[in-house]
Design a protein around this motif. Structure first.
Motif, mmCIF file in Angstrom:
data_model
loop_
_atom_site.group_PDB
_atom_site.id
_atom_site.type_symbol
_atom_site.label_atom_id
_atom_site.label_comp_id
_atom_site.label_asym_id
_atom_site.label_seq_id
_atom_site.Cartn_x
_atom_site.Cartn_y
_atom_site.Cartn_z
ATOM 1 N N HIS A 1 -23.242 8.231 -2.844
ATOM 2 C CA HIS A 1 -22.217 8.545 -3.808
ATOM 3 C C HIS A 1 -21.606 9.875 -3.441
ATOM 4 C CE1 HIS A 1 -20.301 9.135 -7.651
ATOM 5 N NE2 HIS A 1 -20.491 7.858 -7.858
ATOM 6 N N ARG A 2 -20.294 9.942 -3.370
ATOM 7 C CA ARG A 2 -19.637 11.125 -2.840
ATOM 8 C C ARG A 2 -18.711 11.818 -3.832
ATOM 9 N NH1 ARG A 2 -15.505 13.286 -0.429
ATOM 10 N NH2 ARG A 2 -15.828 14.472 1.447
ATOM 11 N N THR A 3 -18.288 11.177 -4.872
ATOM 12 C CA THR A 3 -17.307 11.788 -5.770
ATOM 13 C C THR A 3 -17.952 12.835 -6.664
ATOM 14 O OG1 THR A 3 -17.629 10.105 -7.464
ATOM 15 C CG2 THR A 3 -15.939 9.667 -5.811
ATOM 16 N N ALA A 4 -17.122 13.728 -7.201
ATOM 17 C CA ALA A 4 -17.618 14.798 -8.074
ATOM 18 C C ALA A 4 -18.093 14.247 -9.413
ATOM 19 C CB ALA A 4 -16.529 15.832 -8.296
ATOM 20 N N ASP A 5 -17.500 13.153 -9.859
ATOM 21 C CA ASP A 5 -17.879 12.537 -11.123
ATOM 22 C C ASP A 5 -18.715 11.300 -10.831
ATOM 23 O OD1 ASP A 5 -18.046 11.703 -13.760
ATOM 24 O OD2 ASP A 5 -16.143 10.630 -13.672
ATOM 25 N N PHE A 6 -19.969 11.329 -11.260
ATOM 26 C CA PHE A 6 -20.863 10.232 -10.894
ATOM 27 C C PHE A 6 -20.793 9.059 -11.850
ATOM 28 C CE2 PHE A 6 -23.357 12.897 -13.671
ATOM 29 C CZ PHE A 6 -24.007 11.995 -14.473
ATOM 30 N N GLY A 7 -20.140 9.210 -12.996
ATOM 31 C CA GLY A 7 -20.048 8.117 -13.949
ATOM 32 C C GLY A 7 -21.413 7.669 -14.418
ATOM 33 N N ARG A 8 -21.584 6.402 -14.529
ATOM 34 C CA ARG A 8 -22.846 5.851 -15.024
ATOM 35 C C ARG A 8 -23.760 5.359 -13.911
ATOM 36 N NH1 ARG A 8 -19.909 2.403 -19.668
ATOM 37 N NH2 ARG A 8 -19.325 4.180 -20.946
ATOM 38 N N ALA A 9 -23.293 5.448 -12.696
ATOM 39 C CA ALA A 9 -24.045 4.864 -11.574
ATOM 40 C C ALA A 9 -25.450 5.429 -11.465
ATOM 41 C CB ALA A 9 -23.287 5.081 -10.275
ATOM 42 N N PHE A 10 -25.607 6.751 -11.569
ATOM 43 C CA PHE A 10 -26.933 7.346 -11.438
ATOM 44 C C PHE A 10 -27.834 6.911 -12.578
ATOM 45 C CE2 PHE A 10 -25.330 11.378 -9.026
ATOM 46 C CZ PHE A 10 -24.922 10.581 -7.970
ATOM 47 N N SER A 11 -27.295 6.915 -13.794
ATOM 48 C CA SER A 11 -28.096 6.545 -14.964
ATOM 49 C C SER A 11 -28.511 5.084 -14.918
ATOM 50 C CB SER A 11 -27.310 6.814 -16.246
ATOM 51 O OG SER A 11 -26.983 8.173 -16.324
ATOM 52 N N PHE A 12 -27.565 4.217 -14.630
ATOM 53 C CA PHE A 12 -27.882 2.792 -14.585
ATOM 54 C C PHE A 12 -28.849 2.488 -13.440
ATOM 55 C CE2 PHE A 12 -23.744 1.196 -16.767
ATOM 56 C CZ PHE A 12 -24.211 1.703 -17.969
ATOM 57 N N GLY A 13 -28.652 3.132 -12.308
ATOM 58 C CA GLY A 13 -29.557 2.940 -11.182
ATOM 59 C C GLY A 13 -30.972 3.361 -11.539
ATOM 60 N N GLY A 14 -31.098 4.535 -12.161
ATOM 61 C CA GLY A 14 -32.419 5.014 -12.568
ATOM 62 C C GLY A 14 -33.089 4.074 -13.537
ATOM 63 N N ALA A 15 -32.326 3.549 -14.485
ATOM 64 C CA ALA A 15 -32.888 2.614 -15.463
ATOM 65 C C ALA A 15 -33.411 1.358 -14.785
ATOM 66 C CB ALA A 15 -31.842 2.249 -16.513
ATOM 67 N N PHE B 1 -24.574 12.248 -1.525
ATOM 68 C CA PHE B 1 -24.214 13.545 -1.013
ATOM 69 C C PHE B 1 -24.396 14.560 -2.137
ATOM 70 C CE2 PHE B 1 -21.477 10.906 1.821
ATOM 71 C CZ PHE B 1 -22.060 11.294 3.022
ATOM 72 N N ARG B 2 -24.737 15.785 -1.774
ATOM 73 C CA ARG B 2 -24.917 16.843 -2.780
ATOM 74 C C ARG B 2 -23.544 17.308 -3.250
ATOM 75 N NH1 ARG B 2 -29.110 19.825 -4.124
ATOM 76 N NH2 ARG B 2 -30.271 19.197 -2.272
ATOM 77 N N THR B 3 -23.248 17.045 -4.514
ATOM 78 C CA THR B 3 -22.040 17.517 -5.179
ATOM 79 C C THR B 3 -22.509 18.230 -6.444
ATOM 80 O OG1 THR B 3 -21.789 15.523 -6.525
ATOM 81 C CG2 THR B 3 -20.718 15.518 -4.342
ATOM 82 N N PRO B 4 -21.626 18.930 -7.144
ATOM 83 C CA PRO B 4 -22.070 19.548 -8.394
ATOM 84 C C PRO B 4 -22.683 18.534 -9.370
ATOM 85 C CG PRO B 4 -19.992 20.499 -7.725
ATOM 86 C CD PRO B 4 -20.269 19.351 -6.780
ATOM 87 N N ALA B 5 -22.092 17.352 -9.472
ATOM 88 C CA ALA B 5 -22.606 16.339 -10.398
ATOM 89 C C ALA B 5 -23.965 15.806 -9.953
ATOM 90 C CB ALA B 5 -21.618 15.186 -10.541
ATOM 91 N N SER B 6 -24.103 15.498 -8.671
ATOM 92 C CA SER B 6 -25.382 14.940 -8.218
ATOM 93 C C SER B 6 -26.479 16.001 -8.264
ATOM 94 C CB SER B 6 -25.259 14.342 -6.814
ATOM 95 O OG SER B 6 -24.995 15.338 -5.849
ATOM 96 N N ALA B 7 -26.149 17.248 -7.918
ATOM 97 C CA ALA B 7 -27.153 18.311 -7.941
ATOM 98 C C ALA B 7 -27.626 18.617 -9.358
ATOM 99 C CB ALA B 7 -26.595 19.575 -7.286
ATOM 100 N N ALA B 8 -26.748 18.395 -10.341
ATOM 101 C CA ALA B 8 -27.123 18.638 -11.739
ATOM 102 C C ALA B 8 -27.906 17.480 -12.334
ATOM 103 C CB ALA B 8 -25.871 18.889 -12.575
ATOM 104 N N THR B 9 -27.885 16.340 -11.676
ATOM 105 C CA THR B 9 -28.475 15.130 -12.232
ATOM 106 C C THR B 9 -29.714 14.662 -11.490
ATOM 107 O OG1 THR B 9 -26.238 14.453 -12.830
ATOM 108 C CG2 THR B 9 -27.930 12.775 -12.948
#
Length: 102
Positions: free
Chosen positions: A1-15, A23-31
């Motif tokens: 995932h490369r965009t600054a806004d991760f949307g729901r992808a990280f949350s749904f994937g984790g679930a 890639f390390r972006t502000p959104a991915s690093a915070a999540t």
């Protein structure tokens, strides 16, 4: 995932028990807790991301551990739990303000 806004992808994937590979972006690093519930690679380091994927394919234990941790964290961070915490915080604020007014 490369965009600054991760949307729901990280949350749904984790679930679903799927660790994040991004890639390390502000959104991915915070999540994402790198190495715990997912794996982050420096932004635009395509070779590094490919090497990470190959490494996880060869040695599966870190991937299995991250899968378990991603699912655990997703279950800890449900909407119902956040609404419950919000209700507790609101109640405590009202209690504090009524005590201060007394």
């Amino acid at each position: 995932h490369r965009t600054a806004d991760f949307g729901r992808a990280f949350s749904f994937g984790g679930a679903a028990g799927l660790p994040v590979l991004a890639f390390r972006t502000p959104a991915s690093a915070a999540t994402v807790y790198d190495g715990q519930d997912g794996f982050l690679t420096p932004l635009d380091d395509v070779q590094g991301l490919a090497e990470r994927i190959a490494s996880l394919h060869r040695v599966r234990q870190p991937l299995a551990a991250a899968s378990h941790e991603a699912r655990r964290r997703a279950l800890e961070n449900t909407r119902a739990q956040w609404f419950g915490l919000r209700a507790e915080w609101t109640r405590s604020l009202f209690q504090e303000s009524s005590l201060a007014a007394s």
